[in-house]
Design an enzyme around this catalytic site. Structure first.
Site: not given
Lengths: 436, 301
Positions: A61, A59, A176, A302
């Site tokens: 962001r 991620h 997920h 992750d």
């Protein structure tokens, strides 16, 4: 740029050997022994040369939450951690659910990124689980897979249609797995510890049920399914059974689910709050077994950076996530390889070839291949010091833990992205006098 | 041929050709402006439409009138059905008014057959649910035959929401019985389980259309997007929409209407040289004249 890597141990899917690699024009031009070529040359005696590490799940962001991380800082953390390629999740703001946004991430990464960024698009518009997103157009724009990560597509009919639709182009759906009807608001692993602490538990069955449903739908549609961040023994068993009967399913596990347990949550340590939650020792064992017997194809970070102040709150209120890109490899090297729990070849496979196979790619250290290369110093040691993280996210529950086998050089398409712990210290700025 | 026309599946190749040749004859008559036939003089045809329709209802109405029949129209709105009458009671009441032929459209697959099995009048299926629309299939085949000079050996592509399409089913049944090759294409979510259908299924439109003689474009209902069957009109058009660039050769272009321009077809294709879309409408009247007159001769009326 031309660069000659000399006297290294080369490890890739074709095995281990000793030799030199000559890199020219972004590609591996030659592999051999005692090569003498024009341009820079660097002695890597005692070092290990690998195809670049690949992370299937990060991620960054951006767009939308640049206070937590940006494409620039996240890819710098990746280069620092030895990754040459990372897949970025779609749960940004806005969600990456149109071809234009896929293009945006790619352009931004090309301009400001230190490593290759492969965008993952959303399965459903806005991650809402209602309408299929423009999978075909996003695929054409360069999305390598599709995931509603953070959410699971709860409605089985929508998930079934999405898989049917994706299968027509053999697209990769990344799940997920978390059935929210079985897991409302859990903040840590369900069980006696959560009950003693008075925290709402997240039951492992919520994951196993989701894993099993997705496997059944993948089996019926022929869709390529990847299950990300498996955390429970039951999930590993389900994937193992599915693979045995020929379902096109792959899976990854994070370093924290391999190494850490719910015990870290005791004392309400928000750094240990992550989704899926840290489980129990028997789950760690099952995940490790799955890694060793091929049930689990890849290790993915992750990487989920958060601001310091966001984690400085109650356990209930803290955001879930661990910042992991720059320590994934040396943490696992120290605690799985040096301790003899898995062979080095397994760690190499699960962080280089394994994730590439999930993406339908392959890279070995051979002439003509792309020069995505990670150099490891097996003698280099360190401890985890979040204050020195290149990532904006300092959130990790393993501060002070031992690191070993540090990445000392990351080469992305023939360009040095990281050298001796400094991102961007390529030969344009200084000659490569010494590595490690 | 029994007293009714419910599906093309029930017809032999010879019976299909009989209808097509008769349709061609009526088309030639229509082209000459001959609309005062007497084939159905003294007969009464009831148009019973339990689902909205403009084109098909008008087409049957004109076909009956051009052959001298009485025609009455029944529509769902304002009918006794709204008052709770069953489909069969409605049909028996209409039959009791000395109706010879019922043309029925209904939203439920199998409903038209249920009526046909329970009345003496001839019944023509004008579309039942997702099941069959035999006169549309016939008019499409008539159009193809008139343009291509043959049916056997042709490659016909049907693109779109095949899963929900009675037009596709009737085309497939008729065309394959006459020796054409049929390929269905569209999003995987809109394609049927065609394991025991005599068709090829191909999600890639470019591969499907390769070497095709004809492409029949199905209407895409906008509510299919909300049902999660395709992501957007933009994506649908990109992968399965028909524009003039897909019609590079002499591929005959058909569309059963009504068109959603910009979704499944664009103006360049619909109004271009490959299009037989308005020719289909004229053939629709001709083929319905053929069906009504043949059923009458067979003593169904």
């Amino acid at each position: 740029m031309e660069l000659l890597l000399k006297n290294a141990n080369l490890i890739d899917a074709s095995g281990e050997r000793y030799g030199d690699i000559w890199i020219r024009d972004g590609k591996i031009a030659e592999v051999g022994k005692n090569l003498i070529r024009p341009g820079q040359s660097v002695n890597l005696a005692g070092k290990i040369v690998l195809p670049g590490l690949v992370d299937l799940h990060a991620h960054l962001r951006e767009p939308g939450q640049e206070g937590k991380e940006t494409i620039a800082t996240g890819t710098a953390a990746a280069a620092q951690g030895g990754f040459t390629t990372i897949c970025t999740m779609a749960n940004t703001s806005p969600v990456i659910d149109t071809p234009l946004l896929v293009e945006l991430v790619k352009l931004k990464a090309k301009a400001q990124g230190w490593v290759e960024v492969l965008p993952i698009g959303a399965i459903t518009k806005g991650l809402e689980g209602k309408e299929i997103a423009e999978l075909g157009l996003m695929h054409q724009a360069g999305a390598v897979g599709f995931s509603d990560d953070g959410n699971w597509v709860q409605n089985a009919h929508i998930a079934h249609n999405a898989m049917k639709y994706a299968a027509q182009w053999d697209l990769l759906l990344i799940s997920h797995p978390e059935d929210s009807s079985l897991n409302a608001d859990g903040v840590m692993n369900a069980g006696s510890l959560a009950d003693r602490m008075g925290l709402k538990g997240a039951d492992p069955v919520a994951e196993v049920v989701a894993v099993e449903r997705d496997i059944i739908l993948a089996e019926s549609t022929g869709c390529r399914l990847h299950l990300t961040h498996l955390s429970t023994a039951g999930s590993v068993a389900a994937v193992r059974r599915a693979k045995a009967r020929g379902v096109r399913v792959t899976a990854d596990v994070t370093p924290h689910h391999l190494l850490l347990t719910e015990a870290l949550c005791d004392s309400y340590n928000t750094m240990a709050k992550v989704n899926p939650p840290l489980r129990r020792q028997q789950d760690c064992h099952a995940l490790l077994e799955g890694l060793l017997d091929g049930t689990i194809d890849a290790i993915a970070t992750d990487h989920a950076p958060h601001k310091d102040e966001e984690k400085q709150t109650t356990f209930d209120a803290a955001p879930a996530g661990i910042s992991g890109l720059e320590i994934a490899w040396p943490l696992l090297y120290a605690h799985l390889v040096e301790t003899g729990r898995i062979p080095l070849a397994t760690l190499v496979d699960k962080m280089t070839s394994g994730p590439r196979r999930v993406l339908g790619r392959e890279l070995i250290l051979a002439p003509g291949e792309r020069a995505d290369i990670t150099v490891i110093d097996p003698m280099a040691l360190a401890v985890v010091n979040p204050a020195e993280f290149v990532s904006m996210g300092h959130n990790t529950p393993v501060a002070g833990w031992k690191l070993a086998g540090l990445p000392v050089m990351t080469i992305v398409q023939g360009e040095i992205a990281m050298l001796n712990g400094k991102v961007g210290a390529g030969p344009a700025e200084q000659p490569v006098a010494q590595v490690g | 041929m029994v007293k009714d026309l419910l599906t093309l599946e029930a017809l032999s190749a010879a019976e299909l050709w009989e209808l097509l040749k008769r349709g061609n004859y009526y088309r030639q008559r229509l082209d000459k402006g001959e609309k005062a036939g007497k084939e159905l003089r003294g007969k009464t045809v009831a148009n019973m439409f339990f689902e909205p329709s403009t084109r098909t209802r008008m087409s049957f109405e004109l076909a009956a009138q051009y052959q001298g029949a009485h025609i009455i129209n029944f529509t769902h709105q304002g009918s006794s059905l709204v008052k709770g009458e069953s489909l069969l009671d409605t049909a028996w009441n209409i039959e009791a008014m000395a109706v010879d032929c019922m043309v029925i459209r209904h939203g439920t697959s199998g409903a038209v057959k249920q009526v046909a099995d329970n009345v003496q009048a001839a019944v023509v299926n004008a579309g039942d649910g997702k099941h069959a629309h035999p006169t549309q299939g016939l008019l499409d085949i008539l159009t193809i035959w008139r343009h291509k000079g043959r049916v056997e050996g042709l490659k016909v592509v049907i693109v779109g929401d095949v899963l929900h399409s009675r037009v596709a089913r009737s085309n497939i049944q008729g065309l394959t019985k006459l020796g054409a090759q049929v390929v269905v294409t569209g999003p995987a979510t809109m394609l049927p389980d065609a394991a025991d259908w005599p068709v090829e299924v191909e999600t890639d439109f470019d591969r499907a259309i390769d070497g095709a003689d004809c492409v029949n474009v199905l209407r895409i209902q906008k509510e299919r997007q909300e049902q999660g069957l395709f992501p957007s009109q933009k994506e649908y058009f990109k992968f399965w929409g028909v524009d003039e660039n897909r019609l590079t050769r002499d591929i005959l272009l058909l569309h059963p209407g009504p068109m959603n321009r910009g979704i499944e077809i664009n103006g360049g294709a619909a109004d271009g040289p490959n299009s037989a879309i308005f020719d289909q409408v004229t053939n629709g009247v001709a083929i319905r004249m053929a069906v009504l007159s043949l059923l009458n001769e067979r003593g169904g009326h």
